[in-house]
Every structure is written in C-alpha cells, then in structure tokens.
Design an enzyme around this catalytic site. Sequence first.
Site, PDB file in Angstrom:
ATOM      1  N   MET A  81       0.814  -1.215   0.000  1.00  0.00           N
ATOM      2  CA  MET A  81       0.000   0.000   0.000  1.00  0.00           C
ATOM      3  C   MET A  81       0.853   1.274   0.000  1.00  0.00           C
ATOM      4  SD  MET A  81      -2.976  -1.098   2.731  1.00  0.00           S
ATOM      5  CE  MET A  81      -3.973   0.377   2.462  1.00  0.00           C
ATOM      6  N   HIS A  82       0.214   2.371  -0.371  1.00  0.00           N
ATOM      7  CA  HIS A  82       0.689   3.751  -0.149  1.00  0.00           C
ATOM      8  C   HIS A  82       1.832   4.216  -1.047  1.00  0.00           C
ATOM      9  CE1 HIS A  82      -1.741   3.280   3.395  1.00  0.00           C
ATOM     10  NE2 HIS A  82      -0.846   2.608   4.073  1.00  0.00           N
ATOM     11  N   ASP A 239      -2.826  -4.880  -0.167  1.00  0.00           N
ATOM     12  CA  ASP A 239      -2.422  -6.168   0.416  1.00  0.00           C
ATOM     13  C   ASP A 239      -3.241  -6.550   1.635  1.00  0.00           C
ATOM     14  OD1 ASP A 239      -1.250  -4.223   2.050  1.00  0.00           O
ATOM     15  OD2 ASP A 239       0.796  -4.954   1.778  1.00  0.00           O
TER      16      ASP A 239
END
Length: 497
Positions: A81-82, A239
């Site tokens: 992520m991110h 995820d």
Amino acid sequence: MKYVIGIDLGTSSVKTMLVDKLGNVVHEASENYPLFHEKSGWCEQRPEDWVTGTVTSLQKLLSGSKVSAEDIEGISFSGQMHGLVLLDANHKVLRNAILWNDTRTTAQCRSIEEALGTKLLGIAKNAALEGFTLPKLLWVKEFEPEVYAKAEVFLLPKDYLRYRMTGHIAQEYSDAAGTLLLDMIGKQWSTEICQAVGIEERICPPIVESHACVGNVTAEFAAQSGLTVNTKVFAGGADNACGAIGSGILSEGRTLCSVGTSGVILAYEENKELDVAGKVHFFNHAKQDAFYAMGVTLAAGYSLQWFHDTFCKELSFPDMLGGLEAAGVGAKGLLFTPYLVGERTPHPDADIRGAFIGMDGSHTRDHFARAVVEGITFSLRESLEILRAAGKTIPSIISIGGGAKNETWLQIQADVFQVEVVRLESEQGPGMGAAMLAAYGCGWFQSLEACADVFLKPAQTYQPISANVEKYNELYRLYQQVYHQTKELSQALGSFR
C-alpha cells in the site's frame, strides 16, 4: 480445468500463485527485488523491478506447473500500500517509487493537518501519517518541483504493474483509501482535500471496483511472460484488503492477525460511521461497499528478520524459533519493543526506536527470540484493544503470515489476545485474496463469500490458557510503559544516527 493467478506485489518480493476452481494452490513462484535507502528513513524501489520480477515469476509459474496458458482465465493483484509512482504524459516513470515505510514526510503531515484540521478525519477517515501517499506527493512537489511539474498521473505499486500488463490506467478503492486523498464514504477523490493542500485533482487516476475487469493481457506482456492475450485482468486490492479476503474476513465480527514485514490487526466493518477517532486506520474493503478497521505495527516480521540477520544468520527461521516454548512466558523477564522503524499504532511516531528491557547475563538467544515474538504480539494487542474499545466484538481471530507458521507463536497470540486463534489450511493471505478476486470476476462464484466457502478451510484452533493469560496481562502493562519512558531518549539519540 480452468485456473486463475493471484499476484502479490510485496515490499521485498513478488509472489505468483496458480489456483484451480476448488481453491487448490497448484503452483507458486516468487522473485526478489531490492530496496534503496539513500538516506536514513528513506525507502524506495524501482517500478521496473516489479515488472521484470513479475515476468520472471510468471515464467517460473507456468513452466513449473505445466499448465497451459490458454487455461488461465483471469489474473488479479494484491499490492503493497501507499507507495507513490509518478508517471509523465507518456506514462513513463519519473522517479523511484517512495514506499509505505518511508518516513521522510513528517513536515508534510503537519502541513496537511494545518490545512484541513478535523475535516481530514471527516473525509479521509484517517490521520496524516508518513506512510500515506499524499504526504509523499507534497514532498516531491516541495523538494523535486521539476519532477512534480511533469507528473500526469500517480499510481500505487500494483496499479502500475497492472498498467504494464494491460495498458490501462486505473486505481481501485481499497488502495485509493490509503492515499489520504479519497472521500471514503462518497467513493471519489476529494476536491476539498486536493484544493486545501495544493494537489491538482487531474493527477488522480480513475477508480474502479476491486473485482472489475480492466482489460486483457497485452500482446507485448504475453510474449514476455508466457501468458495469452485471452487472459482477463482484474483490478485487485491493497495487500491488507486482499489478506482479509484470502482469510475469509467478509462479514461482521471476522478479524485477522497478519504478520508480514509489517503486522496488522484487521476487523471487517459495514458501519461506515464506526468511530475510531483516527486511532486505527479505516479503509474501503476490496469487497464492494464494505470497510475494515486496521491497526499497524510497522516492524513486525521485519523485527524477526532483523534479529535473524543480525544474531543468527546461520540458522533457518524454524530453527531460530525452535526454542520459543522452552524460553517460557515472559522470556525470563526480557521485554522487546518492535519500534525499529518508528511506529504507527497506537503511537504514530517516526522517531521512536526499539529496545530490549531487562537483559541480564542469564538470557540466551532463545530468550531474545521469544522476547521479539512477544513484543510483536503485544504491539498487535494494542490495536486489538482500540477496536474493542470502539465496540467491536471479536469472538475469534484468523492468523496468517509469519505468525501462523509456528505453533508456539500461535498459542502466544491466543494467550496475549485472550481469544481463540484459528490457522487456515491454505495460509496464503493476500495472494489467495487476489486469486479469489479473479475467480469472482471470472464468474466462478456469485459472491466472494461463496468463493471463501470453497477456497478456505480452518486447519487448527488455539484456545487461551488461563495461567498464561494472567502472566501476559501483567507483562502487557509493563510493555505499555516502555514507549513513554524511552520516547525522549530515542529522540535525543536520533542526532547520532
């Protein structure tokens, strides 16, 4: 027999998984790629490494399984992520991706808070933390303005990989929720946030549902990987959202403990008004129109990896953890705090660092290993306590990842969390969740829940042992004091790093 592929684009490697219609994992393959730490607190990767790693992993998957590429109906993704991937007008990568565990953006987080105040929690449902994508965008705009000026669109890691596979630019809601730019309830990019912080909404990509088909494998990617152009490609999910799907966290009361590089406690939620006051994350699920609340330990599995690589590299992980049971509850008075890269829940602090407390000359390597495992589990309990305080009822916890690979650790989880812990037969987590999204998207099942009924089966349960629960409650109270008593020391020592 027809098959789907789940691709799990992680922080240290990409894993590919071939799954049949009964949920059997027919074959797996993986490929590692490097991290780059140019400065303390920085963590970057080359997006091209994700693509080449995935191509190689798919080649291994197809050759190892002996399955015809024509029988692979669909592919979907789970992704770290991110991470910020910036593309120019020709959709070429402008710079290395800045990852979720990069902590250079503290000043940008403060500027977001100043610009939006309480509105941020009202719109994005999350506090401004260094890991999110928006602070990374602001950092690039401030320190690399020539790069930012060329940016046509930003993507998250797995969305860039999917673009290279299909030629289609898109993002889906579970990853978009981790950018700090999404109006989570309205399910659209927030014009108010963009305007308040000075980010042009034009660089935000179109958003689709996680099970949406975004195209087929291109001829170019098919030639590289061995796939065919007939294989459908589905959007996928973050995820943690895919880990939830792959663990059956698809209805109220279902909760997950996952230990990867980071560690999470994740609870399914349909109430969009759940009030966690920014103490834990609140994100869109990869299941349509659902949410999840999640607390994060930044260095969960990473703490074990660090311990292994620093003190017992010659041992396998099972051998390193082989003495956990003999070390006993409390590791003979040794505590560990897993703050190796700062912490997120319940302490959003990029400066705090880890510690062993209570060492003496009688402690062995097994005691240290047990202390690391218990410290990770205590940190995860802090997230669990926040969810319980918000009114969540948690009758049991599904455990996946590194924490589910050792029976003693599973019992430690049951004792520390004070709840039944369940290990699944197929402990694949995010990769299985990605495969399930592909199976659902292909029409194999009428719902993700129906898919879970076929694909996922419990293998073993662990019940809390009352004597251990009592000891761990006392140790947990001591553990909670360590952060506050070492915070100033960590800050002062920072100048020496």
